[in-house]
Design an enzyme around this catalytic site. Structure first.
Site, PDB file in Angstrom:
ATOM      1  N   LEU A 111       0.858  -1.182   0.000  1.00 41.42           N
ATOM      2  CA  LEU A 111       0.000   0.000   0.000  1.00 41.42           C
ATOM      3  C   LEU A 111       0.896   1.235   0.000  1.00 41.42           C
ATOM      4  O   LEU A 111       1.843   1.313   0.775  1.00 41.42           O
ATOM      5  CB  LEU A 111      -0.912   0.029   1.232  1.00 41.42           C
ATOM      6  N   ASP A 112       0.594   2.194  -0.868  1.00 38.29           N
ATOM      7  CA  ASP A 112       1.365   3.431  -0.912  1.00 38.29           C
ATOM      8  C   ASP A 112       1.246   4.180   0.410  1.00 38.29           C
ATOM      9  O   ASP A 112       0.274   3.978   1.161  1.00 38.29           O
ATOM     10  CB  ASP A 112       0.886   4.319  -2.056  1.00 38.29           C
ATOM     11  N   PRO A 113       2.207   5.033   0.739  1.00 39.55           N
ATOM     12  CA  PRO A 113       2.183   5.745   2.022  1.00 39.55           C
ATOM     13  C   PRO A 113       0.872   6.483   2.309  1.00 39.55           C
ATOM     14  O   PRO A 113       0.417   6.510   3.453  1.00 39.55           O
ATOM     15  CB  PRO A 113       3.349   6.732   1.892  1.00 39.55           C
TER      16      PRO A 113
END
Length: 330
Positions: free
Chosen positions: A65-67
């Site tokens: 998951l992206d930040p």
């Protein structure tokens, strides 16, 4: 799926241990956590924090998951790390908030978005970690939850590897006004739902309750047996007499099968299980379920990864009248 009984006279399974009966130590060595990742840190960072909180040596996450994205991040512990690729390929569900760059009627918005259900073409973003080439992904459902002016809140169920940010851009282009994603949360990954997810604080506190006060109920509720990761896979129930042979590296012959799911196709990835629900190994089908039911000889599954330790089941190869009928050594 329906379970087909290949051999109704198989020796009753009196060994092993149900996954729900494992000790906390065993769960930490072969378990799965549905972590509720917060916005801000990277998936790698929260995985490292979880490793320190649970004091485990081996840990891996399934599906980055992206930040700026929150939600369900599956964490695999110990032996379960070798099942990470199964998690990566599982279906996903997201809740997304997007905005349009121009005004459109609600009717037109719903009409255009409905066109993105089914097979879609996507080109990964420039900053993605995968090769930028056109690929096909399946969107099984898009449920519009709310439309407020130019903002659209929707839930989407899709294949792994679907870029929701790209989807929002494509929807905006189809509407002729442009659009982009504002917020994203993964609400489900495979069989893991956000309602069962745990925060990093939960993991840290539950571990302390177990270590310092001997109260394991909280931590036990947060760690699932690794078997949950293979729930989407078709299953073969292995005879107790053949379990230890597989643990020693043998492939599974038809004579070692007790029951199996129907309609399993040749070359499909399958999970080999005990009658008590323990994962033994995963492998590739060498023939279909129909062919297995129609014949008594031949290799049924080419075992690729073994998860159960030798000796967990007793060595009972002598129960077979012909060892070659029961197993086939690699």
């Amino acid at each position: 799926m329906i379970l087909l009984v290949k051999d109704p006279n198989a020796i009753k399974d009196r060994w092993g241990k149900r996954p729900s009966d494992r000790t906390m130590g065993e769960l930490l060595d072969a378990g799965v956590v549905a972590l509720d990742k917060p916005r801000g840190p990277t998936s790698h960072q929260v995985t490292a924090w979880a490793r320190d909180a649970l004091h485990v040596k081996k840990i891996g996450h399934g599906g980055t998951l992206d930040p700026y994205v929150s939600g369900v991040l599956p964490l695999c512990l110990g032996k379960a790390v070798r099942l990470t690729d199964v998690v990566l390929s599982s279906k996903k569900e997201y809740i997304c908030l997007m905005t349009l760059h121009g005004d459109r009627t609600e009717k037109r918005i719903r009409q255009v978005i409905s066109n993105f259900v089914g097979k879609i073409y996507q080109l990964p973003p420039v900053r993605s970690s995968v090769k930028r080439q056109l690929r096909i992904r399946n969107v099984s459902e898009i449920d519009i939850l709310e439309i407020d002016g130019r903002k659209i809140l929707f839930k989407i169920r899709c294949d792994a590897g679907t870029y929701v940010r790209t989807l929002c851009t494509d929807i905006g282009e189809a509407l002729g006004c442009g659009g982009n994603m504002l917020e994203l949360r993964r609400s489900m990954s495979g069989v893991m739902d956000e309602s069962e997810s745990a925060t990093l604080h939960d993991l840290a506190d539950a571990y302390v309750f177990w270590q310092q006060y001997g109260r394991e109920a909280w931590l036990r509720s947060l760690i699932m047996p690794m078997e949950v990761l293979v729930e989407p896979l078709p299953k073969i129930i292995v005879k107790a007499t053949a379990v230890d042979a597989i643990c020693h590296g043998a492939n599974l012959n038809i004579s070692g099968i007790h029951m199996l799911d129907d309609e399993i196709r040749k070359n499909a990835l399958v999970a080999l299980m005990t009658a008590r629900g323990e994962l033994i190994a995963i492998g590739k089908m060498m023939m279909s379920s129909q062919k297995i039911m129609a014949t008594d000889k031949g290799i049924a599954v080419n075992v690729e990864r073994v998860f159960m330790e030798p000796g967990h089941y007793p060595r009972m190869w002598h129960y077979s009248t012909d060892l070659d009928d029961l197993i086939t050594e690699e």
